[in-house]
Design a protein around this motif. Structure first.
Motif, PDB file in Angstrom:
ATOM      1  N   PHE A   6      -4.869 -10.959   6.041  1.00  0.00           N
ATOM      2  CA  PHE A   6      -5.930  -9.971   6.228  1.00  0.00           C
ATOM      3  C   PHE A   6      -5.374  -8.561   6.019  1.00  0.00           C
ATOM      4  O   PHE A   6      -5.967  -7.721   5.350  1.00  0.00           O
ATOM      5  N   ARG A   7      -4.186  -8.323   6.576  1.00  0.00           N
ATOM      6  CA  ARG A   7      -3.553  -7.013   6.419  1.00  0.00           C
ATOM      7  C   ARG A   7      -3.333  -6.703   4.931  1.00  0.00           C
ATOM      8  O   ARG A   7      -3.603  -5.593   4.468  1.00  0.00           O
ATOM      9  N   ALA A   8      -2.871  -7.699   4.213  1.00  0.00           N
ATOM     10  CA  ALA A   8      -2.619  -7.495   2.774  1.00  0.00           C
ATOM     11  C   ALA A   8      -3.927  -7.192   2.041  1.00  0.00           C
ATOM     12  O   ALA A   8      -3.957  -6.345   1.137  1.00  0.00           O
ATOM     13  N   GLU A   9      -4.990  -7.857   2.460  1.00  0.00           N
ATOM     14  CA  GLU A   9      -6.289  -7.609   1.822  1.00  0.00           C
ATOM     15  C   GLU A   9      -6.749  -6.166   2.074  1.00  0.00           C
ATOM     16  O   GLU A   9      -7.172  -5.455   1.145  1.00  0.00           O
ATOM     17  N   VAL A  10      -6.627  -5.724   3.331  1.00  0.00           N
ATOM     18  CA  VAL A  10      -7.017  -4.348   3.672  1.00  0.00           C
ATOM     19  C   VAL A  10      -6.178  -3.364   2.877  1.00  0.00           C
ATOM     20  O   VAL A  10      -6.686  -2.419   2.263  1.00  0.00           O
ATOM     21  N   ARG A  11      -4.885  -3.613   2.865  1.00  0.00           N
ATOM     22  CA  ARG A  11      -3.960  -2.705   2.199  1.00  0.00           C
ATOM     23  C   ARG A  11      -4.271  -2.626   0.707  1.00  0.00           C
ATOM     24  O   ARG A  11      -4.293  -1.534   0.121  1.00  0.00           O
ATOM     25  N   TYR A  77      -7.494  -0.505  11.254  1.00  0.00           N
ATOM     26  CA  TYR A  77      -7.216   0.897  11.584  1.00  0.00           C
ATOM     27  C   TYR A  77      -5.777   1.274  11.257  1.00  0.00           C
ATOM     28  O   TYR A  77      -5.490   2.386  10.821  1.00  0.00           O
ATOM     29  N   GLU A  78      -4.861   0.349  11.505  1.00  0.00           N
ATOM     30  CA  GLU A  78      -3.453   0.642  11.192  1.00  0.00           C
ATOM     31  C   GLU A  78      -3.268   0.884   9.700  1.00  0.00           C
ATOM     32  O   GLU A  78      -2.625   1.846   9.277  1.00  0.00           O
ATOM     33  N   GLU A  79      -3.835  -0.007   8.909  1.00  0.00           N
ATOM     34  CA  GLU A  79      -3.668   0.135   7.463  1.00  0.00           C
ATOM     35  C   GLU A  79      -4.398   1.364   6.951  1.00  0.00           C
ATOM     36  O   GLU A  79      -3.952   2.031   6.014  1.00  0.00           O
ATOM     37  N   ASP A  84      -3.155   6.756   4.619  1.00  0.00           N
ATOM     38  CA  ASP A  84      -3.550   8.161   4.629  1.00  0.00           C
ATOM     39  C   ASP A  84      -4.978   8.317   4.088  1.00  0.00           C
ATOM     40  O   ASP A  84      -5.290   9.269   3.362  1.00  0.00           O
ATOM     41  N   ALA A  85      -5.815   7.367   4.429  1.00  0.00           N
ATOM     42  CA  ALA A  85      -7.210   7.406   3.986  1.00  0.00           C
ATOM     43  C   ALA A  85      -7.940   8.541   4.712  1.00  0.00           C
ATOM     44  O   ALA A  85      -7.503   8.982   5.767  1.00  0.00           O
ATOM     45  N   PRO A  86      -9.040   9.013   4.144  1.00  0.00           N
ATOM     46  CA  PRO A  86      -9.663  10.236   4.661  1.00  0.00           C
ATOM     47  C   PRO A  86     -10.310  10.069   6.029  1.00  0.00           C
ATOM     48  O   PRO A  86     -10.690   8.967   6.428  1.00  0.00           O
ATOM     49  N   GLY A  87     -10.448  11.193   6.729  1.00  0.00           N
ATOM     50  CA  GLY A  87     -11.147  11.199   8.006  1.00  0.00           C
ATOM     51  C   GLY A  87     -12.562  10.683   7.834  1.00  0.00           C
ATOM     52  O   GLY A  87     -13.249  11.044   6.884  1.00  0.00           O
ATOM     53  N   ILE A 254      -0.244   4.759  14.024  1.00  0.00           N
ATOM     54  CA  ILE A 254       0.390   4.789  12.711  1.00  0.00           C
ATOM     55  C   ILE A 254       0.327   6.205  12.135  1.00  0.00           C
ATOM     56  O   ILE A 254       1.297   6.704  11.558  1.00  0.00           O
ATOM     57  N   GLY A 255      -0.813   6.853  12.334  1.00  0.00           N
ATOM     58  CA  GLY A 255      -0.942   8.243  11.880  1.00  0.00           C
ATOM     59  C   GLY A 255       0.033   9.150  12.612  1.00  0.00           C
ATOM     60  O   GLY A 255       0.639  10.050  12.017  1.00  0.00           O
ATOM     61  N   PHE A 256       0.216   8.909  13.907  1.00  0.00           N
ATOM     62  CA  PHE A 256       1.177   9.705  14.673  1.00  0.00           C
ATOM     63  C   PHE A 256       2.588   9.507  14.131  1.00  0.00           C
ATOM     64  O   PHE A 256       3.380  10.442  14.068  1.00  0.00           O
ATOM     65  N   GLN A 257       2.903   8.270  13.780  1.00  0.00           N
ATOM     66  CA  GLN A 257       4.233   7.998  13.215  1.00  0.00           C
ATOM     67  C   GLN A 257       4.434   8.804  11.931  1.00  0.00           C
ATOM     68  O   GLN A 257       5.488   9.395  11.719  1.00  0.00           O
ATOM     69  N   ARG A 258       3.398   8.841  11.089  1.00  0.00           N
ATOM     70  CA  ARG A 258       3.489   9.630   9.849  1.00  0.00           C
ATOM     71  C   ARG A 258       3.718  11.093  10.166  1.00  0.00           C
ATOM     72  O   ARG A 258       4.538  11.757   9.522  1.00  0.00           O
ATOM     73  N   GLU A 259       2.979  11.606  11.121  1.00  0.00           N
ATOM     74  CA  GLU A 259       3.132  13.023  11.482  1.00  0.00           C
ATOM     75  C   GLU A 259       4.533  13.286  12.014  1.00  0.00           C
ATOM     76  O   GLU A 259       5.161  14.294  11.677  1.00  0.00           O
ATOM     77  N   PHE A 260       5.030  12.379  12.861  1.00  0.00           N
ATOM     78  CA  PHE A 260       6.389  12.549  13.371  1.00  0.00           C
ATOM     79  C   PHE A 260       7.394  12.585  12.225  1.00  0.00           C
ATOM     80  O   PHE A 260       8.294  13.426  12.185  1.00  0.00           O
ATOM     81  N   GLU A 261       7.217  11.657  11.279  1.00  0.00           N
ATOM     82  CA  GLU A 261       8.175  11.597  10.170  1.00  0.00           C
ATOM     83  C   GLU A 261       8.153  12.886   9.346  1.00  0.00           C
ATOM     84  O   GLU A 261       9.187  13.335   8.849  1.00  0.00           O
ATOM     85  N   SER A 262       6.987  13.495   9.221  1.00  0.00           N
ATOM     86  CA  SER A 262       6.954  14.742   8.453  1.00  0.00           C
ATOM     87  C   SER A 262       7.639  15.871   9.227  1.00  0.00           C
ATOM     88  O   SER A 262       8.283  16.733   8.621  1.00  0.00           O
ATOM     89  N   VAL A 263       7.547  15.855  10.543  1.00  0.00           N
ATOM     90  CA  VAL A 263       8.260  16.864  11.336  1.00  0.00           C
ATOM     91  C   VAL A 263       9.775  16.655  11.197  1.00  0.00           C
ATOM     92  O   VAL A 263      10.539  17.608  10.994  1.00  0.00           O
ATOM     93  N   LEU A 264      10.193  15.388  11.266  1.00  0.00           N
ATOM     94  CA  LEU A 264      11.618  15.070  11.114  1.00  0.00           C
ATOM     95  C   LEU A 264      12.120  15.503   9.729  1.00  0.00           C
ATOM     96  O   LEU A 264      13.199  16.111   9.601  1.00  0.00           O
TER      97      LEU A 264
END
Lengths: 386, 342
Positions: A6-11, A77-79, A84-87, A254-264
Motif C-alpha cells: 500500500f505504501r508503495a502504491e501511495v508513493r 499521511y506519511e508518504e 513534499d506534497a502541497p498543503g 515525517i514533515g518535521f523530520q524534513r524540516e529538521f534535516e534542512s536546519v541541520l
C-alpha cells in the motif's frame, strides 16, 4: 495487499502526479506559513486526490470511503509528507465535517455532503472562534433562528482558514437565546457564497493572509442543515476534535523530520554547527523529535488509554508537537544568523522565517496550549475544577 | 502495550512492592517472584523471558525506589544469558544459576580505568552502582567485557547521597576473569535503557503522589489542585512523564530486537538503534525524573522538604540517575555523535 505494498502504491501515485505538468509547480507549496500560495492549483490537486480515491480513506465503504484501517491512513499521511506534497485545501471537510456527519448526520446529510468532500469538489471552512469567544468558546454570540423553513444567521466568526475558497461553513451558533452557554448551541452547515456572508482576510505575522473574518448578516441555510440535534451543538462540535487528528499528527512527523534535516543542512552549510551551543540545540531538537515520535505513536497508536495521559492523549500530543516545532523555528533562525533579519521584496520571507513566525500560531490555534493544560489536568489527571 | 504475561508480571511486582519491607524482601523478589532470573535461560535456572520482562520489573521496582540491587543483577542475567549455550570461558555457566536464584548479586563496572593483561584485570573504578553488596562484577576492559568474582577484588563501600542504592569503589589487582561475549558498549547501553525505564517509573510515581496531594490539601478554603498555576505545572509534568515512558519503551524494543534470540535480519539495525536510544532515553527519562522530583517537593510545600516525606529520596535518586553512566551533557554529545548530527 500488505501495508508495504500500500505504501508503495501511495508513493508511486504521489511521485507520478507531482511530476506531471499540471502539478509539478506544487511540491512543497502551501505548507506552514504558505497557505496563501497556489490556491487554484491546490484546488485542482484536491479534485485529483478525490478522483483517484485518496480522500476519505477511513470512512466506511457504504459512505463513499475505502474503509481502510488506521495504519493505512497513517501511511498515506506519511508518504504525503515525504513527497513534499502541497498543503491541503480539503482537510476541514475530510477531517472535521465528514467524521461529524458520519457520527451525527442524517442519511440525507451524508448523501448530500460526503460525495462533494470525497471528490474534492466542495470545500469547507470551520466557524467556531469569534472576536469575543476564543478560549471561552461557549461564550460565542453568533445567532441563528429558524423562520420559514430556513436558518437565519447573524454574527461574526474569526480565524477562519480557507473561508475565501470554501463552499460551505461548518458553523457553531447560538440557536436558543434563553439557554445557558453550552446548551442552546447548534452546528449548522451554511453555504458561504451568498449575499449574507462577507469575508475579509486577516493579514498576519508573516505578512500573508491565511485566516479570515467572516461576517454573517441574515445569511441563510435550509432548516435541515443542522448536524445533530438543534441545541446539541457543543457536543457535536467538540466531539470530533482530536478524533481524526491522530492520523495527521502521525503523518506530520515525517514533515518535521524534513524540516529538521534542512536546519541541520543549513548548520553544516554555514559552519554554525561548530558552535557548541548550536550543536547542542541541534542534538536537543533531534532528541525531541524522537521523543515526540515515540510518544505520538504510543498514545495515539493504541486504543487503550495511556496510563499517564488517560483520556487526554491528544492534548498531550498537541502540547508536545507545538512546543517542539516552535523551538525548531527558533533554532532554524539562530542557525541562519544575521541574514535571518533580512526580508525579500514585498516582504517575501524564506521557509525558515515562515517556520519561525508561523509556529507562534500553533500554540494558540486548535485550543491554546493553556486550554490544553486545563484539559490534561482535568481529564488526564483528575484534578478538581476551580 | 504489555502482553498479557507482562501485565500479570507487572501486577505481581507491583503487589510485592506495596507490601515489601525489611531484609526478607530480596529472598521473596528472587525466590517466589524469580525476578533476577527473568532474562536467564531456563537451562541455568531462569525463566528465559527477556529484557522486556526485566524492564517491566525495573519500572515497578523503580516506582517505589526498591532498596535492592535488582537492576544490576537482572541485567547481568541478561548479558551473561546472551552467551547462551556457549561455554565462552564458562562465565555464563558459572554465574547464571546464582543470579537466577538470587544467591549472587551483580554490579557493572564501566569507564576506562580497568585494563586486562594475560587474562587478569587491573585498575580502580569508582561509583560502581550496586557495588557494595555484589558478589560478581561484570567489567569493561577495552571494548570487551569480563566477569570477576567480588572475592577477587577489593571493594570499599561508599556513603551515598541516595541511600536507597549502594555504590562502591572497586579495585582489581591482577584479578582472574572470564570473558563475556556481549560487547561492553552494548552492555552499557542496556544499563542505560534500564535506568531510563526505572526513571520513567519513578517519575510517574512523583506525579501520582503530587496529584493526590493537590486533590486533598486545602488552602484558601479549597483544594490547591483547583489553582491553575499548580494544575498547569502538573499538566506539563504529565506530558513529560508520558513522553518518558514512551521513550523508555522504544529503547526497550531496540534492546529486545538486538538481543541474540531475535531474528538475525533485524539484529544489526536494532543494535545501531540501541546505540542511539540507550543514551537518548537515559538522558531524557532521568531529566524528566529530576523535574518530577523537584516539582514533587515544590508542590508539596514544606512537608516535601522533610526527612519523613518520601520526596527527598526521589530527588536524590533522580540526580544520581542523571549522573550515572553519562551525565546529561555527555549523553547529549554521545547522541549527537552516534546519530550523525555533527
Amino acid at each position: 495487499m500488505t501495508d508495504e505494498e500500500f505504501r508503495a502504491e501511495v508513493r508511486g501515485w504521489l511521485a507520478a502526479r507531482l511530476a506531471s505538468a499540471e502539478f509539478a509547480c506544487l511540491a512543497g507549496k502551501g505548507g506552514t506559513g504558505r497557505a496563501h500560495e497556489f490556491v487554484a492549483e491546490r484546488m485542482a490537486w484536491e479534485r485529483r486526490l478525490g478522483a483517484d480515491g485518496w480522500i476519505g480513506l477511513g470512512w466506511p465503504e457504504d459512505d463513499g470511503g475505502r474503509g481502510l484501517p488506521w495504519r493505512r491512513q497513517v501511511i498515506f499521511y506519511e508518504e504525503y509528507a515525504r513527497a513534499d506534497a502541497p498543503g491541503r485545501v480539503g482537510h476541514i471537510g475530510e477531517q472535521l465535517v465528514a467524521p461529524t456527519l458520519l457520527t451525527f448526520g442524517t442519511p440525507e446529510q451524508k448523501a448530500r455532503f460526503l460525495p462533494g468532500i470525497a471528490a474534492g469538489t466542495e470545500l469547507w471552512c470551520q466557524g467556531y472562534s469569534e472576536p469575543g469567544a476564543g478560549s471561552d468558546l461557549a461564550g460565542l454570540r453568533t445567532r441563528a433562528a429558524l423562520r420559514d423553513g430556513e436558518w437565519h444567521v447573524d454574527g461574526q466568526k474569526i480565524w477562519t482558514s480557507l473561508a475565501h475558497v470554501a463552499d460551505w461553513c461548518f458553523l457553531l451558533a447560538r440557536t436558543s437565546a434563553d439557554a445557558e452557554r453550552h446548551r442552546g448551541l447548534s452546528c449548522l452547515l451554511v453555504p458561504v457564497r451568498q449575499p449574507g456572508v462577507e469575508i475579509r482576510p486577516i493579514r498576519q505575522i508573516t505578512g500573508t493572509a491565511e485566516f479570515n473574518e467572516v461576517f454573517f448578516d441574515d445569511a441563510r441555510t435550509d432548516a435541515g442543515n443542522v448536524a445533530g440535534e438543534p441545541g446539541d451543538g457543543w457536543r457535536v462540535a467538540l466531539g470530533m476534535l482530536g478524533v481524526e487528528r491522530g492520523v495527521s499528527n502521525l503523518g506530520q512527523l515525517i514533515g518535521f523530520q524534513r524540516e529538521f534535516e534542512s536546519v541541520l543542512a543549513a548548520a553544516r552549510g554555514n559552519g554554525s554547527i561548530a558552535d557548541p551551543d548550536i550543536a547542542g540545540r541541534i542534538a536537543d531538537a533531534w532528541t525531541g523529535l524522537q521523543v515526540l515520535r515515540f510518544t505520538t505513536e504510543e498514545v495515539l497508536g493504541t486504543a487503550a488509554p495511556d496510563p499517564v495521559a488517560g483520556g487526554a492523549a491528544a492534548n498531550v500530543v498537541k502540547l508536545m508537537w507545538t512546543s517542539w516545532h516552535q523551538r525548531l523555528g527558533e533554532l532554524a533562525v539562530d542557525v541562519i544568523g544575521p541574514d535571518a533579519m533580512l526580508a525579500g521584496p514585498e516582504y517575501d520571507l524564506s521557509d525558515t522565517q515562515r517556520l519561525f513566525l508561523f509556529s507562534r500560531a500553533e500554540t494558540i490555534f486548535g485550543g491554546s496550549n493553556e486550554i490544553q493544560r486545563n484539559i490534561v489536568a482535568e481529564r488526564g489527571l483528575g484534578l478538581p475544577r476551580g | 502495550m504489555d502482553t498479557p504475561e507482562q501485565a500479570a508480571l507487572r501486577e505481581a511486582v507491583r503487589d510485592f512492592c506495596r507490601k515489601q519491607s525489611g531484609p526478607g524482601a530480596w529472598d521473596r523478589l528472587t525466590g517466589e517472584l524469580g525476578l533476577t532470573g527473568l532474562a536467564v535461560p531456563e537451562c541455568y535456572g531462569g525463566s528465559g523471558a527477556g529484557l522486556a520482562e526485566v524492564a517491566v520489573a525495573v519500572e515497578e521496582t523503580g516506582r517505589v525506589l526498591l532498596p535492592a540491587p535488582y537492576l544490576s543483577t537482572a541485567l547481568a542475567g541478561a548479558v551473561l544469558g546472551e552467551d547462551g549455550g556457549e561455554p565462552a570461558g564458562g562465565a555464563a555457566a558459572g554465574f547464571l544459576p546464582g543470579i537466577a536464584s538470587g544467591a549472587l548479586r551483580a554490579a557493572f563496572v564501566f569507564g576506562d580505568s580497568v585494563q586486562v593483561t594475560d587474562g587478569r584485570l587491573a585498575g580502580v573504578a569508582r561509583h560502581v552502582l550496586d557495588g557494595a553488596e555484589a558478589g560478581l562484577f561484570v567489567v569493561r576492559a577495552g571494548e570487551a567485557l569480563f566477569a570477576v568474582r567480588a572475592a577477587d577484588a577489593v571493594v570499599t563501600p561508599a556513603g551515598t547521597l541516595d541511600e536507597t542504592r549502594s555504590q562502591a569503589t572497586v579495585e582489581f589487582h591482577g584479578a582472574p576473569c572470564a570473558r563475556v561475549g556481549c560487547p561492553a558498549g552494548r552492555a552499557e547501553d542496556l544499563l542505560r535503557v534500564l535506568l531510563a525505564v526505572e526513571s520513567a517509573g519513578a517519575a510517574a510515581h512523583c506525579l501520582d503522589v503530587t496529584v493526590g496531594y493537590l486533590k486533598t490539601r486545602v488552602q484558601f478554603g479549597r483544594p490547591i489542585g483547583t489553582f491553575q498555576a499548580l494544575r498547569h505545572r502538573c499538566a506539563d509534568l504529565a506530558v513529560e512523564v508520558t513522553s518518558a515512558r514512551s521513550t523508555a519503551y522504544a529503547a526497550v524494543r531496540a534492546a529486545v530486537s538486538s538481543s541474540t534470540g531475535s531474528p538475525a535480519s533485524a539484529v544489526s539495525a536494532a543494535a545501531a538503534e540501541l546505540a542511539v536510544l540507550g543514551p537518548l532515553a537515559k538522558r531524557h527519562c532521568a531529566d524528566v525524573f529530576w523535574h518530577a522530583a523537584a516539582e514533587m517537593i515544590q508542590l508539596h510545600g514544606g512537608i516535601g522538604f522533610t526527612w519523613e516525606h518520601e520526596a527527598h529520596r526521589y530527588l536524590k535518586r533522580a540526580k544520581t540517575s542523571q549522573l550515572l553512566h553519562g551525565t546529561p551533557a555527555e549523553l547529549r554529545r554521545l547522541v549527537s555523535q552516534r546519530a550523525g548530527l555533527s
